[in-house]
Scaffold this motif. Structure first.
Motif, PDB file in Angstrom:
ATOM      1  N   UNK A  29      14.646  14.908 -33.571  1.00 10.04           N
ATOM      2  CA  UNK A  29      14.616  14.045 -34.759  1.00 10.04           C
ATOM      3  C   UNK A  29      13.170  13.662 -35.063  1.00 10.04           C
ATOM      4  N   UNK A  30      12.416  13.269 -34.044  1.00  5.30           N
ATOM      5  CA  UNK A  30      11.010  12.887 -34.241  1.00  5.30           C
ATOM      6  C   UNK A  30      10.201  14.009 -34.878  1.00  5.30           C
ATOM      7  N   UNK A  34      15.645  18.527 -36.456  1.00  8.16           N
ATOM      8  CA  UNK A  34      17.031  18.189 -36.806  1.00  8.16           C
ATOM      9  C   UNK A  34      17.058  16.795 -37.426  1.00  8.16           C
ATOM     10  N   UNK A  35      18.041  16.528 -38.282  1.00  8.07           N
ATOM     11  CA  UNK A  35      18.122  15.201 -38.908  1.00  8.07           C
ATOM     12  C   UNK A  35      18.727  14.156 -37.967  1.00  8.07           C
ATOM     13  N   UNK A  36      18.473  12.911 -38.267  1.00 10.79           N
ATOM     14  CA  UNK A  36      19.121  11.804 -37.561  1.00 10.79           C
ATOM     15  C   UNK A  36      20.567  11.738 -38.030  1.00 10.79           C
ATOM     16  N   UNK A  37      21.494  11.965 -37.106  1.00  9.70           N
ATOM     17  CA  UNK A  37      22.922  11.926 -37.442  1.00  9.70           C
ATOM     18  C   UNK A  37      23.665  10.840 -36.682  1.00  9.70           C
ATOM     19  N   UNK A  38      23.014  10.249 -35.692  1.00  6.97           N
ATOM     20  CA  UNK A  38      23.615   9.170 -34.905  1.00  6.97           C
ATOM     21  C   UNK A  38      22.554   8.097 -34.691  1.00  6.97           C
ATOM     22  N   UNK A  39      22.887   6.865 -35.031  1.00  8.33           N
ATOM     23  CA  UNK A  39      22.004   5.729 -34.754  1.00  8.33           C
ATOM     24  C   UNK A  39      22.855   4.676 -34.062  1.00  8.33           C
ATOM     25  N   UNK A  40      22.405   4.268 -32.898  1.00  8.46           N
ATOM     26  CA  UNK A  40      23.128   3.276 -32.100  1.00  8.46           C
ATOM     27  C   UNK A  40      22.277   2.014 -31.995  1.00  8.46           C
ATOM     28  N   UNK A  68      10.026   3.461 -37.857  1.00 10.92           N
ATOM     29  CA  UNK A  68       9.428   3.769 -39.154  1.00 10.92           C
ATOM     30  C   UNK A  68       9.092   5.259 -39.295  1.00 10.92           C
ATOM     31  N   UNK A  69       8.731   5.921 -38.196  1.00  6.72           N
ATOM     32  CA  UNK A  69       8.455   7.362 -38.264  1.00  6.72           C
ATOM     33  C   UNK A  69       9.719   8.127 -38.685  1.00  6.72           C
ATOM     34  N   UNK A  70      10.855   7.701 -38.170  1.00  8.66           N
ATOM     35  CA  UNK A  70      12.127   8.344 -38.536  1.00  8.66           C
ATOM     36  C   UNK A  70      12.440   8.044 -39.996  1.00  8.66           C
ATOM     37  N   UNK A  71      12.255   6.792 -40.410  1.00  7.24           N
ATOM     38  CA  UNK A  71      12.523   6.398 -41.797  1.00  7.24           C
ATOM     39  C   UNK A  71      11.595   7.154 -42.759  1.00  7.24           C
ATOM     40  N   UNK A  73      10.558  10.157 -42.433  1.00 15.79           N
ATOM     41  CA  UNK A  73      11.116  11.507 -42.579  1.00 15.79           C
ATOM     42  C   UNK A  73      12.431  11.492 -43.346  1.00 15.79           C
ATOM     43  N   UNK A  74      13.201  10.409 -43.155  1.00 22.56           N
ATOM     44  CA  UNK A  74      14.525  10.314 -43.761  1.00 22.56           C
ATOM     45  C   UNK A  74      14.790   8.871 -44.183  1.00 22.56           C
ATOM     46  N   UNK A  75      14.484   8.536 -45.418  1.00 19.88           N
ATOM     47  CA  UNK A  75      14.641   7.154 -45.894  1.00 19.88           C
ATOM     48  C   UNK A  75      16.066   6.607 -45.806  1.00 19.88           C
ATOM     49  N   UNK A  76      17.093   7.452 -45.704  1.00 23.19           N
ATOM     50  CA  UNK A  76      18.462   6.953 -45.612  1.00 23.19           C
ATOM     51  C   UNK A  76      18.723   6.223 -44.293  1.00 23.19           C
ATOM     52  N   UNK A  77      17.877   6.442 -43.294  1.00 29.77           N
ATOM     53  CA  UNK A  77      18.038   5.711 -42.028  1.00 29.77           C
ATOM     54  C   UNK A  77      17.801   4.217 -42.260  1.00 29.77           C
ATOM     55  N   UNK A  78      16.963   3.871 -43.219  1.00 32.36           N
ATOM     56  CA  UNK A  78      16.695   2.467 -43.536  1.00 32.36           C
ATOM     57  C   UNK A  78      17.945   1.739 -44.014  1.00 32.36           C
ATOM     58  N   UNK A  79      18.934   2.483 -44.507  1.00 30.26           N
ATOM     59  CA  UNK A  79      20.166   1.875 -45.020  1.00 30.26           C
ATOM     60  C   UNK A  79      20.959   1.144 -43.950  1.00 30.26           C
ATOM     61  N   UNK A  80      20.700   1.451 -42.677  1.00 31.30           N
ATOM     62  CA  UNK A  80      21.506   0.842 -41.608  1.00 31.30           C
ATOM     63  C   UNK A  80      20.721  -0.192 -40.796  1.00 31.30           C
TER      64      UNK A  80
END
Length: 110
Positions: A29-30, A34-40, A68-71, A73-80
């Motif tokens: 993911x970093x 591959x995309x972030x598909x699981x966030x715990x 923030x590095x993940x966000x 790459x993929x701003x939708x992670x910020x939604x959670x």
């Protein structure tokens, strides 16, 4: 980027991930492989971000990183960012919406 901090008080101001927040992030993911598909967001206020494919128990598969590095790459992670402790967000693909459900470590007693 600011200093990496894993224990940031929750809930976050304005419902956004703080720039200093660190998480255990799978290297795939970093790197953007591959995309972030699981966030715990576990019950100890730790964040873990994975690809949903790589074995999460392999210590070489993950490293500490700023969320923030993940966000970036993929701003939708910020939604959670408002997801409470003890929950996980999952999705089958990067373009799918997040499904949030209660979560606990498999080895925890019922």
């Amino acid at each position: 980027m600011s200093q990496l901090v894993r224990n940031v008080p929750f809930p976050f101001p304005d419902g956004k991930f703080p720039p200093e927040l660190g998480a255990v992030v799978q290297r795939t993911v970093s790197s953007g492989e591959l995309p972030a598909l699981v966030v715990i967001h576990d019950d100890e206020n730790d964040w873990l971000i994975g690809d949903g494919v790589t074995n999460a128990s392999d210590p070489a598969a993950s490293a500490l990183s700023h969320v923030q590095h993940v966000v970036d790459r993929d701003p939708t992670v910020a939604d959670i960012a408002t997801m409470p402790c003890g929950y996980a967000a999952r999705r089958p693909s990067r373009s799918a919406p997040w499904a949030i459900e209660e979560w606990r470590y498999e080895d925890e007693d019922e």
